[in-house]
Design a protein around this motif. Structure first.
Motif, PDB file in Angstrom:
ATOM      1  N   LEU A 139       0.855  -1.183   0.000  1.00  0.00           N
ATOM      2  CA  LEU A 139       0.000   0.000   0.000  1.00  0.00           C
ATOM      3  C   LEU A 139       0.891   1.233   0.000  1.00  0.00           C
ATOM      4  CD1 LEU A 139      -2.788   1.397   0.271  1.00  0.00           C
ATOM      5  CD2 LEU A 139      -2.512   1.218   2.766  1.00  0.00           C
ATOM      6  N   TYR A 140       0.726   2.090  -1.000  1.00  0.00           N
ATOM      7  CA  TYR A 140       1.462   3.342  -1.092  1.00  0.00           C
ATOM      8  C   TYR A 140       0.535   4.483  -0.676  1.00  0.00           C
ATOM      9  CZ  TYR A 140       4.808   0.654  -3.859  1.00  0.00           C
ATOM     10  OH  TYR A 140       5.711  -0.283  -4.280  1.00  0.00           O
ATOM     11  N   VAL A 141       1.081   5.468   0.012  1.00  0.00           N
ATOM     12  CA  VAL A 141       0.296   6.611   0.483  1.00  0.00           C
ATOM     13  C   VAL A 141       0.745   7.858  -0.267  1.00  0.00           C
ATOM     14  CG1 VAL A 141      -0.311   8.051   2.466  1.00  0.00           C
ATOM     15  CG2 VAL A 141       0.005   5.573   2.757  1.00  0.00           C
ATOM     16  N   VAL A 142      -0.215   8.608  -0.802  1.00  0.00           N
ATOM     17  CA  VAL A 142       0.060   9.869  -1.494  1.00  0.00           C
ATOM     18  C   VAL A 142      -0.628  10.986  -0.730  1.00  0.00           C
ATOM     19  CG1 VAL A 142      -0.252  11.202  -3.615  1.00  0.00           C
ATOM     20  CG2 VAL A 142       0.264   8.751  -3.740  1.00  0.00           C
ATOM     21  N   ALA A 143       0.140  12.027  -0.360  1.00  0.00           N
ATOM     22  CA  ALA A 143      -0.423  13.136   0.413  1.00  0.00           C
ATOM     23  C   ALA A 143       0.305  14.424   0.066  1.00  0.00           C
ATOM     24  CB  ALA A 143      -0.314  12.845   1.914  1.00  0.00           C
ATOM     25  N   GLY A 144      -0.281  15.559   0.478  1.00  0.00           N
ATOM     26  CA  GLY A 144       0.362  16.843   0.257  1.00  0.00           C
ATOM     27  C   GLY A 144      -0.614  17.921  -0.148  1.00  0.00           C
ATOM     28  N   GLN A 145      -0.111  18.938  -0.873  1.00  0.00           N
ATOM     29  CA  GLN A 145      -0.961  20.048  -1.274  1.00  0.00           C
ATOM     30  C   GLN A 145      -1.268  19.975  -2.767  1.00  0.00           C
ATOM     31  OE1 GLN A 145       2.299  23.200   0.008  1.00  0.00           O
ATOM     32  NE2 GLN A 145       0.930  24.161  -1.483  1.00  0.00           N
TER      33      GLN A 145
ATOM     34  N   GLY B  51       5.401   2.669   1.380  1.00  0.00           N
ATOM     35  CA  GLY B  51       5.961   3.929   0.925  1.00  0.00           C
ATOM     36  C   GLY B  51       4.992   5.080   1.077  1.00  0.00           C
ATOM     37  N   ILE B  52       5.538   6.257   1.351  1.00  0.00           N
ATOM     38  CA  ILE B  52       4.741   7.483   1.484  1.00  0.00           C
ATOM     39  C   ILE B  52       5.324   8.523   0.530  1.00  0.00           C
ATOM     40  CG2 ILE B  52       3.993   9.343   3.028  1.00  0.00           C
ATOM     41  CD1 ILE B  52       4.555   7.329   5.359  1.00  0.00           C
ATOM     42  N   PHE B  53       4.488   9.069  -0.348  1.00  0.00           N
ATOM     43  CA  PHE B  53       4.921  10.152  -1.224  1.00  0.00           C
ATOM     44  C   PHE B  53       4.261  11.441  -0.749  1.00  0.00           C
ATOM     45  CE2 PHE B  53       4.441  12.642  -5.278  1.00  0.00           C
ATOM     46  CZ  PHE B  53       5.757  13.080  -5.287  1.00  0.00           C
ATOM     47  N   PHE B  54       5.092  12.437  -0.419  1.00  0.00           N
ATOM     48  CA  PHE B  54       4.609  13.697   0.142  1.00  0.00           C
ATOM     49  C   PHE B  54       5.074  14.834  -0.753  1.00  0.00           C
ATOM     50  CE2 PHE B  54       4.687  16.930   3.747  1.00  0.00           C
ATOM     51  CZ  PHE B  54       3.316  16.956   3.904  1.00  0.00           C
TER      52      PHE B  54
ATOM     53  N   VAL C 107       9.219   9.438   0.213  1.00  0.00           N
ATOM     54  CA  VAL C 107       9.707  10.201  -0.930  1.00  0.00           C
ATOM     55  C   VAL C 107       9.058  11.575  -0.891  1.00  0.00           C
ATOM     56  CG1 VAL C 107       9.799  10.369  -3.450  1.00  0.00           C
ATOM     57  CG2 VAL C 107      10.101   8.145  -2.324  1.00  0.00           C
ATOM     58  N   ILE C 108       9.886  12.607  -0.990  1.00  0.00           N
ATOM     59  CA  ILE C 108       9.404  13.989  -0.910  1.00  0.00           C
ATOM     60  C   ILE C 108       9.599  14.675  -2.253  1.00  0.00           C
ATOM     61  CG2 ILE C 108       9.807  16.242   0.166  1.00  0.00           C
ATOM     62  CD1 ILE C 108      10.707  14.733   2.669  1.00  0.00           C
ATOM     63  N   GLY C 109       8.532  15.281  -2.754  1.00  0.00           N
ATOM     64  CA  GLY C 109       8.641  16.093  -3.956  1.00  0.00           C
ATOM     65  C   GLY C 109       9.159  17.469  -3.569  1.00  0.00           C
ATOM     66  N   ARG C 110      10.340  17.820  -4.056  1.00  0.00           N
ATOM     67  CA  ARG C 110      10.943  19.086  -3.637  1.00  0.00           C
ATOM     68  C   ARG C 110      10.192  20.274  -4.235  1.00  0.00           C
ATOM     69  NH1 ARG C 110      17.196  20.316  -4.819  1.00  0.00           N
ATOM     70  NH2 ARG C 110      16.351  20.532  -6.924  1.00  0.00           N
TER      71      ARG C 110
ATOM     72  N   ASP D 127       1.344  20.414 -15.209  1.00  0.00           N
ATOM     73  CA  ASP D 127       0.408  19.998 -16.243  1.00  0.00           C
ATOM     74  C   ASP D 127       0.428  18.483 -16.399  1.00  0.00           C
ATOM     75  OD1 ASP D 127       2.661  19.309 -17.729  1.00  0.00           O
ATOM     76  OD2 ASP D 127       2.358  20.837 -19.275  1.00  0.00           O
ATOM     77  N   GLU D 128      -0.252  18.006 -17.422  1.00  0.00           N
ATOM     78  CA  GLU D 128      -0.387  16.566 -17.657  1.00  0.00           C
ATOM     79  C   GLU D 128       0.965  15.854 -17.703  1.00  0.00           C
ATOM     80  OE1 GLU D 128      -1.409  13.766 -21.521  1.00  0.00           O
ATOM     81  OE2 GLU D 128      -2.166  15.823 -21.452  1.00  0.00           O
ATOM     82  N   TYR D 129       1.890  16.380 -18.480  1.00  0.00           N
ATOM     83  CA  TYR D 129       3.197  15.742 -18.616  1.00  0.00           C
ATOM     84  C   TYR D 129       3.965  15.754 -17.292  1.00  0.00           C
ATOM     85  CZ  TYR D 129       8.069  15.012 -19.847  1.00  0.00           C
ATOM     86  OH  TYR D 129       9.362  14.552 -19.870  1.00  0.00           O
ATOM     87  N   ALA D 130       3.959  16.905 -16.606  1.00  0.00           N
ATOM     88  CA  ALA D 130       4.700  17.021 -15.342  1.00  0.00           C
ATOM     89  C   ALA D 130       4.131  16.092 -14.280  1.00  0.00           C
ATOM     90  CB  ALA D 130       4.685  18.463 -14.864  1.00  0.00           C
ATOM     91  N   GLN D 131       2.812  16.023 -14.180  1.00  0.00           N
ATOM     92  CA  GLN D 131       2.205  15.144 -13.179  1.00  0.00           C
ATOM     93  C   GLN D 131       2.510  13.687 -13.475  1.00  0.00           C
ATOM     94  OE1 GLN D 131       1.002  15.150 -10.358  1.00  0.00           O
ATOM     95  NE2 GLN D 131       0.223  17.192  -9.910  1.00  0.00           N
ATOM     96  N   PHE D 132       2.440  13.316 -14.745  1.00  0.00           N
ATOM     97  CA  PHE D 132       2.715  11.925 -15.077  1.00  0.00           C
ATOM     98  C   PHE D 132       4.178  11.590 -14.805  1.00  0.00           C
ATOM     99  CE2 PHE D 132       2.154   7.994 -17.522  1.00  0.00           C
ATOM    100  CZ  PHE D 132       0.841   7.684 -17.184  1.00  0.00           C
ATOM    101  N   SER D 133       5.045  12.564 -15.049  1.00  0.00           N
ATOM    102  CA  SER D 133       6.474  12.359 -14.769  1.00  0.00           C
ATOM    103  C   SER D 133       6.727  12.281 -13.265  1.00  0.00           C
ATOM    104  CB  SER D 133       7.293  13.502 -15.371  1.00  0.00           C
ATOM    105  OG  SER D 133       7.152  13.551 -16.774  1.00  0.00           O
ATOM    106  N   LEU D 134       5.991  13.073 -12.500  1.00  0.00           N
ATOM    107  CA  LEU D 134       6.174  13.097 -11.045  1.00  0.00           C
ATOM    108  C   LEU D 134       5.888  11.735 -10.427  1.00  0.00           C
ATOM    109  CD1 LEU D 134       6.749  14.838  -8.521  1.00  0.00           C
ATOM    110  CD2 LEU D 134       4.298  15.355  -8.447  1.00  0.00           C
ATOM    111  N   GLY D 135       4.808  11.104 -10.844  1.00  0.00           N
ATOM    112  CA  GLY D 135       4.478   9.784 -10.319  1.00  0.00           C
ATOM    113  C   GLY D 135       5.521   8.739 -10.680  1.00  0.00           C
ATOM    114  N   LYS D 136       6.061   8.825 -11.901  1.00  0.00           N
ATOM    115  CA  LYS D 136       7.123   7.907 -12.307  1.00  0.00           C
ATOM    116  C   LYS D 136       8.365   8.104 -11.448  1.00  0.00           C
ATOM    117  CE  LYS D 136       5.991   7.304 -17.222  1.00  0.00           C
ATOM    118  NZ  LYS D 136       6.497   7.499 -18.604  1.00  0.00           N
ATOM    119  N   MET D 137       8.707   9.376 -11.195  1.00  0.00           N
ATOM    120  CA  MET D 137       9.874   9.670 -10.368  1.00  0.00           C
ATOM    121  C   MET D 137       9.690   9.160  -8.952  1.00  0.00           C
ATOM    122  SD  MET D 137      10.446  13.513 -11.867  1.00  0.00           S
ATOM    123  CE  MET D 137      11.514  14.055 -10.541  1.00  0.00           C
ATOM    124  N   ALA D 138       8.475   9.272  -8.436  1.00  0.00           N
ATOM    125  CA  ALA D 138       8.200   8.752  -7.093  1.00  0.00           C
ATOM    126  C   ALA D 138       8.415   7.244  -7.062  1.00  0.00           C
ATOM    127  CB  ALA D 138       6.773   9.104  -6.677  1.00  0.00           C
ATOM    128  N   TYR D 139       7.909   6.557  -8.076  1.00  0.00           N
ATOM    129  CA  TYR D 139       8.099   5.107  -8.142  1.00  0.00           C
ATOM    130  C   TYR D 139       9.584   4.752  -8.193  1.00  0.00           C
ATOM    131  CZ  TYR D 139       8.390   0.410 -10.013  1.00  0.00           C
ATOM    132  OH  TYR D 139       8.722  -0.906 -10.198  1.00  0.00           O
TER     133      TYR D 139
END
Length: 406
Positions: free
Chosen positions: A58-64, A224-227, A272-275, A322-334
């Motif tokens: 189970l992966y957790v996604v949280a933040g703003q 894993g927790i992605f924040f 994992v923290i998104g800077r 945007d669409e590309y950045a968000q899709f890239s962000l999830g890949k980077m988290a993985y």
């Protein structure tokens, strides 16, 4: 904190009705699970003693807001950057969260409006797809392409699901709670991610709800927790300067709480923290960014992913991915989770005491379940290691030897 206690309950009691008090009490004595709802349980319940349930990650996604996701499948993105499709469904991944913008949630995706929303009550399981993003689309139509609804919006959970979908055991889970504009600094006038706040308690309820609502079919274990957070704190100097201690406290507390609640078998579950992006609109970003980097350098199993490369892929307000950045962000988290998994295997046996009787789940390819028998106690201890696959564990503890489970 005693097992089952939620930070932020004192604040919640001010707004709870007698019915809510009754529901909470019924849970305490393990009565009426169905009537109160899994999302409000006070711990992650152990699997039934007579059931040999499979263990799943189970992966957790949280933040703003950039964890929420203001990207849509109808973004004006073309060519190789047009990566998300409305019809895309990742059947091997389930998301526990709020799909679309149901009544009671719609229009409240904001730190101040959020304060009276019992988010965990709206969370349900759905197959992974777009729709777990921004809940205020209808109130901000001028910022989005024509015809967009909340069901078209998505955050990093979509590409995380994409990355997990074709990985064994082809059965993965994500729990998500994110609210726009939320800081890590405690603010009595707005929702925030401070461990003493209401929203943090809601996040724990979402995780417990995800776990307990699947208790009859699988045993979910937070791996894993992605924040993705920090931009709001970068707008105020005192909040930005306090971010170093606040992010450290948040990571330590959520690890401790999830472990005490029985939601994870790892007391130092990977984070994992998104800077925060190096965007001039975040006035005091240097304090936030340095705090995030420092935490990754000094804390075990914490990784930072860099979002600066998305500067040409911003949508709403010039600050949202945007669409590309968000899709890239999830890949980077993985990929960051996979990196932390590899690092954990290299440090096998250092600082982690897995609980008896619980199988752990692989994060990255090549992470094998590893079984050790305790000859004296006869208990099963399971952890992870990068040993080569040798033989199948036959289910019988005959000695203090170990075997890879595959």
């Amino acid at each position: 904190m005693q097992r089952g206690d939620f930070p932020g309950d004192r604040e919640m009691k001010k707004r709870w009705t007698p019915q809510n008090y009754l529901c909470r009490g019924l849970f305490f004595v393990a009565i009426s699970f169905a009537s109160c709802g899994a999302a409000h349980s006070q711990s992650c319940y152990p699997a039934p003693a007579d059931r040999n349930l499979p263990i799943r990650s189970l992966y957790v996604v949280a933040g703003q807001s950039n964890a929420v996701g203001l990207a849509t499948v109808k973004d004006f993105v073309s060519g190789k950057f047009d990566v998300a499709r409305k019809a895309a469904v990742y059947k091997n991944v389930k998301i526990y969260g709020i799909l679309g913008a149901p009544m009671g949630v719609a229009g409240n995706d904001d730190d101040k409006k959020s304060r009276h929303v019992p988010w965990s009550r709206y969370a349900q399981w759905h197959v992974a797809q777009a729709g777990f993003g921004y809940k205020n689309v209808a109130e901000n139509l001028s910022h989005f392409p024509f015809g967009v609804t909340a069901s078209d919006s998505f955050g990093p959970e979509l590409s995380l699901a994409y990355m997990l979908n074709d990985k064994p055991p082809y059965d993965h889970y994500i729990a998500k709670l994110a609210v726009s504009n939320t800081s890590l600094h405690y603010d009595i006038a707005a929702d925030n991610w401070s461990p003493s706040g209401r929203l943090y308690a809601e996040l724990l309820r979402v995780v417990a709800g995800a776990h307990n609502s699947k208790i009859d079919s699988v045993r979910l274990n937070v791996v894993g927790i992605f924040f993705m957070q920090g931009e709001t704190d970068a707008l105020r100097e005192n909040w930005a300067k306090a971010y170093r201690s606040n992010i450290k406290d948040f990571v330590e507390k959520i690890r401790d709480d999830l472990y005490r609640m029985g939601c994870t078998e790892d007391p130092t579950v990977p984070v994992v923290i998104g800077r925060a992006q190096d965007n001039k609109l975040w006035t005091y970003r240097k304090h936030v960014r340095s705090a995030q980097n420092e935490l990754a350098e000094l804390s075990p199993k914490v990784e930072v992913v860099d979002t600066d490369g998305f500067s040409s892929h911003l949508a709403v307000g010039g600050v949202h991915f945007d669409e590309y950045a968000q899709f890239s962000l999830g890949k980077m988290a993985y990929q960051a989770f996979a990196k932390l998994g590899a690092r954990n295997r290299a440090n096998f046996g250092v600082g982690v005491s897995p609980r008896p009787g619980v199988k752990s789940s692989a994060i990255a390819d090549g992470v094998w379940k590893f079984h050790c028998c305790d000859a004296k106690a006869g208990q099963r201890w399971l952890t992870q290691d990068a040993l080569p696959m040798t033989y199948r564990y036959d289910g019988v503890c005959k000695s203090a030897s170990c075997a890879v489970v595959w």
